[in-house]
Structures are given as structure tokens and as C-alpha cells.
Design a protein around this motif. Structure first.
Motif, short mmCIF file in Angstrom:
data_model
loop_
_atom_site.label_atom_id
_atom_site.label_comp_id
_atom_site.label_asym_id
_atom_site.label_seq_id
_atom_site.Cartn_x
_atom_site.Cartn_y
_atom_site.Cartn_z
N VAL A 87 0.83 -1.20 0.00
CA VAL A 87 0.00 0.00 0.00
C VAL A 87 0.87 1.25 0.00
O VAL A 87 0.60 2.21 -0.74
N ASP A 88 1.92 1.29 0.81
CA ASP A 88 2.75 2.48 0.90
C ASP A 88 3.41 2.83 -0.42
O ASP A 88 3.48 4.01 -0.81
N VAL A 89 3.86 1.84 -1.16
CA VAL A 89 4.47 2.08 -2.46
C VAL A 89 3.40 2.58 -3.44
O VAL A 89 3.62 3.56 -4.16
N ASN A 90 2.25 1.92 -3.47
CA ASN A 90 1.17 2.35 -4.37
C ASN A 90 0.75 3.78 -4.06
O ASN A 90 0.57 4.59 -4.98
N ASP A 91 0.59 4.10 -2.79
CA ASP A 91 0.20 5.46 -2.40
C ASP A 91 1.24 6.49 -2.83
O ASP A 91 0.89 7.59 -3.28
N ALA A 92 2.51 6.15 -2.68
CA ALA A 92 3.58 7.08 -3.09
C ALA A 92 3.52 7.35 -4.58
O ALA A 92 3.63 8.51 -5.01
N VAL A 93 3.35 6.31 -5.38
CA VAL A 93 3.28 6.48 -6.84
C VAL A 93 2.06 7.32 -7.21
O VAL A 93 2.15 8.24 -8.03
N HIS A 94 0.94 7.03 -6.59
CA HIS A 94 -0.28 7.81 -6.87
C HIS A 94 -0.11 9.28 -6.47
O HIS A 94 -0.65 10.16 -7.13
N ILE A 97 1.04 5.58 -12.09
CA ILE A 97 0.20 4.40 -11.89
C ILE A 97 1.09 3.20 -11.56
O ILE A 97 2.29 3.19 -11.87
N VAL A 98 0.48 2.20 -10.94
CA VAL A 98 1.20 0.99 -10.55
C VAL A 98 0.60 -0.20 -11.27
O VAL A 98 -0.61 -0.43 -11.23
N LEU A 99 1.48 -0.95 -11.94
CA LEU A 99 1.11 -2.24 -12.51
C LEU A 99 1.88 -3.28 -11.69
O LEU A 99 3.10 -3.16 -11.53
N HIS A 100 1.18 -4.27 -11.16
CA HIS A 100 1.84 -5.23 -10.27
C HIS A 100 1.94 -6.61 -10.91
O HIS A 100 0.97 -7.12 -11.45
N VAL A 122 -4.67 -5.73 -6.19
CA VAL A 122 -5.74 -4.76 -6.43
C VAL A 122 -6.28 -4.24 -5.10
O VAL A 122 -6.51 -3.03 -4.94
N ASP A 123 -6.45 -5.12 -4.13
CA ASP A 123 -6.92 -4.70 -2.81
C ASP A 123 -5.97 -3.69 -2.16
O ASP A 123 -6.40 -2.83 -1.38
N LYS A 124 -4.69 -3.77 -2.49
CA LYS A 124 -3.69 -2.86 -1.91
C LYS A 124 -3.44 -1.63 -2.77
O LYS A 124 -2.55 -0.84 -2.48
N GLY A 125 -4.21 -1.47 -3.85
CA GLY A 125 -4.17 -0.23 -4.61
C GLY A 125 -3.48 -0.25 -5.95
O GLY A 125 -3.29 0.80 -6.56
N ALA A 126 -3.09 -1.42 -6.46
CA ALA A 126 -2.49 -1.47 -7.79
C ALA A 126 -3.54 -1.05 -8.83
O ALA A 126 -4.72 -1.40 -8.70
N ASP A 127 -3.11 -0.32 -9.83
CA ASP A 127 -4.02 0.14 -10.89
C ASP A 127 -4.24 -0.91 -11.96
O ASP A 127 -5.23 -0.87 -12.67
N GLY A 128 -3.28 -1.81 -12.10
CA GLY A 128 -3.35 -2.84 -13.12
C GLY A 128 -2.46 -4.00 -12.76
O GLY A 128 -1.71 -3.94 -11.77
N LEU A 129 -2.54 -5.03 -13.56
CA LEU A 129 -1.82 -6.27 -13.27
C LEU A 129 -1.01 -6.72 -14.48
O LEU A 129 -1.41 -6.50 -15.62
#
Length: 179
Positions: free
Chosen positions: A113-120, A125-128, A140-147
Motif C-alpha cells: 500500500v505504501d508504495v502504491n500510495d507514493a506512486v499515486h 500508476i502501478v502495474l503489479h 488490487v486490494d492494496k491499490g495497484a491500478d493494473g496487473l
């Protein structure tokens, strides 16, 4: 779900793989100029301070390309971050990525979550990377925008599922960006 704006105008729906040791700024730049999301692992920059130089080269070169070719701008670039606790460079590398407002961050080996929030926070955007449906849900539950489905036959930390089966499982519940 519509694509995030940073991906919406790609001429080619392709992401160049962030190849360990092989990917470098020149490769990323040429991929982006060709309409492909160019990517490289942050850990390819050695020593860590080199990441700042590399991101400066990428952003300045692509900005110059876009000024010279407004009708055919470069695709965005991506930096791959290993977010596992064993990566003792993550904080440093994320600070550098924030300074350059890296448009796409590909995260691997744990959704955070902390990494996703920082990028946002800087507008990226974050692709995981995921290897199965369970990890897809977590990302996705932790905030990734895509997979990015790393299925059987892929390099690196490859999954064991057939790519078509994995995509089918994910598409049953997720309509966001999926590579």
C-alpha cells in the motif's frame, strides 16, 4: 473500466519487459520512441546513485523527442521496483522515482500500500506482477491500478498457470489494465 490516461493513447499495447542487467536508458528511450512502454528495473542502476542520472537522461530525451514530434509523442516509461523487504534500496529508489514523476511503476515480489500510495501521490500508476489469482486480488486490494500476469513460460519469477487460464480467472472479477 477505462485505461488510465497515461496508457490511453498508446499506439501499441505493449510493455517492454524490465530485463535484469540488460535494460538500460538507451533501450527504454528507443522503446518509448517506437510507441512501446519502455521499462527497466531500478536495480540495474549500479551504484544506486546512477538511477538519478538514468532517469534524468530518460525524461530529458523523451521530453525533447515530444517537443520535436508533437504528432507522435513517445510512450510513457516504467521503472520496475522489487518491493520485497530484501531490497534495501527501495526507499532510495522510490525517492528518485518521485523526483522524476515516473509515469508507470511496475512492482514485483509483494504488493505494498505504501508504495502504491507514493506512486499515486506524484500522479503515476502501478502495474503489479502477479503469478496467480490470489496475488492478483491482493495487489488490487492494496491499490495497484493494473496487473501483469506472469504466467507459465515467462522469465524471472514465472508462474505455473497457462496464460489464457490465468487471464480468464482475473477477467472474471477485474476489468482494469491487464498485461
Amino acid at each position: 473500466m477505462p485505461l488510465p490516461p497515461v496508457l490511453a493513447k498508446l499506439p501499441l499495447p505493449i510493455i517492454g519487459a524490465p530485463l535484469f542487467i540488460v535494460s538500460n536508458p538507451k533501450l527504454v528511450i528507443e522503446q518509448c520512441k517506437a510507441g512501446v512502454v519502455g521499462s527497466m528495473p531500478a536495480l540495474n542502476a549500479r551504484p544506486a546513485e546512477q538511477l538519478d542520472e538514468w532517469l534524468a537522461e530518460i525524461t530529458e530525451t523523451l521530453a525533447a523527442h515530444n517537443r520535436a514530434h508533437p504528432d507522435q509523442p513517445a510512450a510513457p516509461f516504467a521503472i520496475n521496483q522489487i518491493v520485497h523487504k530484501s531490497n534495501d534500496r527501495l526507499d532510495h529508489d522510490m525517492e528518485v522515482c518521485a523526483r522524476y514523476r515516473v509515469p508507470v511503476v511496475i512492482t514485483s515480489l509483494g504488493a505494498r500500500v505504501d508504495v502504491n500510495d507514493a506512486v499515486h501521490a506524484w500522479g503515476g500508476i502501478v502495474l503489479h506482477d502477479i503469478i496467480n489469482n490470489t496475488f492478483a486480488h491482493k495487489a488490487v486490494d492494496k491499490g495497484a491500478d493494473g496487473l501483469i500476469a506472469v504466467a507459465a513460460g515467462a522469465g524471472g519469477h514465472a508462474g505455473t498457470k497457462n496464460p489464457l487460464a490465468l487471464i480468464h480467472e482475473i477477467r472474471e472479477w477485474f476489468d482494469g489494465p491487464l498485461a
